[in-house]
Design a protein around this motif. Structure first.
Motif, PDB file in Angstrom:
ATOM      1  N   PRO A 237      -0.148  -1.616  -5.870  1.00 26.08           N
ATOM      2  CA  PRO A 237       0.363  -2.613  -6.815  1.00 26.08           C
ATOM      3  C   PRO A 237      -0.735  -3.121  -7.741  1.00 26.08           C
ATOM      4  O   PRO A 237      -1.881  -3.334  -7.330  1.00 26.08           O
ATOM      5  CB  PRO A 237       0.883  -3.729  -5.898  1.00 26.08           C
ATOM      6  N   CYS A 259       3.068   4.748  -5.240  1.00 20.76           N
ATOM      7  CA  CYS A 259       3.128   3.404  -4.675  1.00 20.76           C
ATOM      8  C   CYS A 259       4.434   3.263  -3.897  1.00 20.76           C
ATOM      9  O   CYS A 259       5.519   3.438  -4.464  1.00 20.76           O
ATOM     10  CB  CYS A 259       3.044   2.364  -5.785  1.00 20.76           C
ATOM     11  N   THR A 260       4.350   2.935  -2.623  1.00 22.01           N
ATOM     12  CA  THR A 260       5.536   2.899  -1.763  1.00 22.01           C
ATOM     13  C   THR A 260       6.051   1.482  -1.515  1.00 22.01           C
ATOM     14  O   THR A 260       6.948   1.282  -0.705  1.00 22.01           O
ATOM     15  CB  THR A 260       5.231   3.564  -0.415  1.00 22.01           C
ATOM     16  N   VAL A 261       5.462   0.513  -2.199  1.00 15.90           N
ATOM     17  CA  VAL A 261       5.922  -0.881  -2.068  1.00 15.90           C
ATOM     18  C   VAL A 261       6.261  -1.401  -3.455  1.00 15.90           C
ATOM     19  O   VAL A 261       5.845  -0.830  -4.466  1.00 15.90           O
ATOM     20  CB  VAL A 261       4.843  -1.765  -1.403  1.00 15.90           C
ATOM     21  N   PRO A 262       7.038  -2.498  -3.542  1.00 18.18           N
ATOM     22  CA  PRO A 262       7.383  -3.032  -4.866  1.00 18.18           C
ATOM     23  C   PRO A 262       6.145  -3.404  -5.677  1.00 18.18           C
ATOM     24  O   PRO A 262       5.151  -3.898  -5.142  1.00 18.18           O
ATOM     25  CB  PRO A 262       8.215  -4.274  -4.528  1.00 18.18           C
ATOM     26  N   ASP A 263       6.210  -3.138  -6.963  1.00 19.47           N
ATOM     27  CA  ASP A 263       5.124  -3.466  -7.884  1.00 19.47           C
ATOM     28  C   ASP A 263       5.737  -4.151  -9.097  1.00 19.47           C
ATOM     29  O   ASP A 263       6.895  -3.914  -9.448  1.00 19.47           O
ATOM     30  CB  ASP A 263       4.384  -2.184  -8.294  1.00 19.47           C
ATOM     31  N   THR A 264       4.974  -5.000  -9.738  1.00 22.43           N
ATOM     32  CA  THR A 264       5.454  -5.672 -10.935  1.00 22.43           C
ATOM     33  C   THR A 264       4.433  -5.509 -12.054  1.00 22.43           C
ATOM     34  O   THR A 264       3.235  -5.326 -11.801  1.00 22.43           O
ATOM     35  CB  THR A 264       5.676  -7.175 -10.686  1.00 22.43           C
TER      36      THR A 264
END
Length: 338
Positions: A237, A259-264
């Motif tokens: 992230p 990327c395997t998790v939420p990113d903003t």
């Protein structure tokens, strides 16, 4: 045969005796000579512990030691690599040489037993015989190099334009190798780890420490302008936003890091610069073919990416160690080394 098998405990891998694979119709058995430990293996191990028994290993080379009755006998003893994304070979995606989009595709090393073992089965439709100029260790690097080849082929850029690469892990270094081969006037690699920057310099790139210097300013000092081509090879992230922040107006940003998790990120940054984003995944058979051809011709030298070579018995401990921050790049496993 001996194989490193996923467990539901710690360490994640355990060396066990499992049945030798037998070649089915249209298959060969490779005696594995080298297999790379991939970052995706390290990420998947904790996620797949509820499925113990998996044999990882999708970056590999080996010698043909057995074949199905319908397989050309001239393949015997050939050194080869396997294309690990096994599609149905019949759908529109497979027929257009894009098995990554086949709805029934299986990955050798996850859905199919992989190469962290003495032997691995490969369909002949997914087999690439290596020319004499390409050895087993370079053969095991064809897969990560193919990732880089695919990423750069999907990246719109001006001929000779300098390239900024975020991350000096195995994929970032492979992208740096290919960026130079494809004619980039300068390749700047950003990474906070000194050992990784040293490896990037060994493959012909310039480097910057993002914790000590503004990456955009460093690129402008080197090339005279902000980066029009940014390739993100980290997959954590914040990196998409970072790429947008340093990019020039109208720049191309290619996202290779998974990327395997939420990113903003802040869309107005990208909107104000009218940036172009390209996300890429895996590769196509053509990327294997071109990579093997470049290796055989001596246009690619990936030796600097290999930071260690270990035996199969050493794999469980090394695999566990690589889950923590490390200075290693590509560790190769040689299951049949005495």
């Amino acid at each position: 045969m001996k194989a490193a098998v996923l467990t539901d405990s710690t360490p994640s891998l355990e060396i066990r005796d499992i049945p030798d694979p037998a070649p089915g119709p249209g298959q060969v058995i490779l005696e594995v000579e080298a297999a790379g430990i991939c970052g995706s293996d390290l990420h998947l191990a904790p996620l797949l512990k509820s499925y113990p028994g998996i044999v990882f290993g999708h970056e590999f080379s080996g010698r043909v030691v057995a074949r199905g009755n319908d397989v050309d006998p001239r393949l015997e003893s050939k050194l080869a690599v396997g294309f690990p994304l096994v599609g149905c070979h019949d759908c529109v995606n497979c027929r257009s040489a894009n098995p990554a989009r086949c709805v029934s595709a299986e990955l050798t090393g996850v859905q199919r037993p992989g190469a962290f073992a003495e032997f691995v089965a490969v369909d002949t439709q997914d087999l690439f015989v290596l020319p004499a100029e390409v050895g087993a260790r370079s053969g095991a690097l064809v897969e990560p190099l193919a990732v880089a080849h695919h990423a750069l082929e999907r990246t719109s850029r001006e001929p000779g334009a300098p390239v900024l690469i975020l991350g000096a892990g195995p994929v970032g270094l492979a992208v740096a190798l290919y960026a130079r081969l494809f004619g980039a006037s300068e390749v700047l690699v950003s990474d906070p780890v000194p050992a990784r920057r040293t490896l990037a310099e060994a493959v012909g790139a310039r480097t910057v420490d993002p914790t000590a210097q503004d990456v955009g300013e460093a690129f402008a000092e080197l090339t005279g302008s902000a980066p029009a081509t940014v390739i993100e090879c980290v997959g954590v992230p914040g990196l998409i936003q970072h790429a947008a922040d340093v990019a020039a107006p109208d720049a191309q940003i290619t996202i290779v890091g998974a990327c395997t998790v939420p990113d903003t990120f802040t869309p107005t940054t990208a909107m104000a610069k009218e940036l172009n984003f390209q996300f890429v995944l895996y590769y196509r058979p053509r990327d294997f073919e071109m990579t093997i051809a470049h290796l055989a011709a001596g246009r690619l030298d990936p030796a600097a990416l290999i930071t260690d070579v270990i035996g199969l018995d050493e794999l469980p401990a090394r695999f566990e160690a690589l889950m923590r921050p490390t200075t290693e790049c590509k560790v190769l496993v040689t299951p049949n080394r005495t």
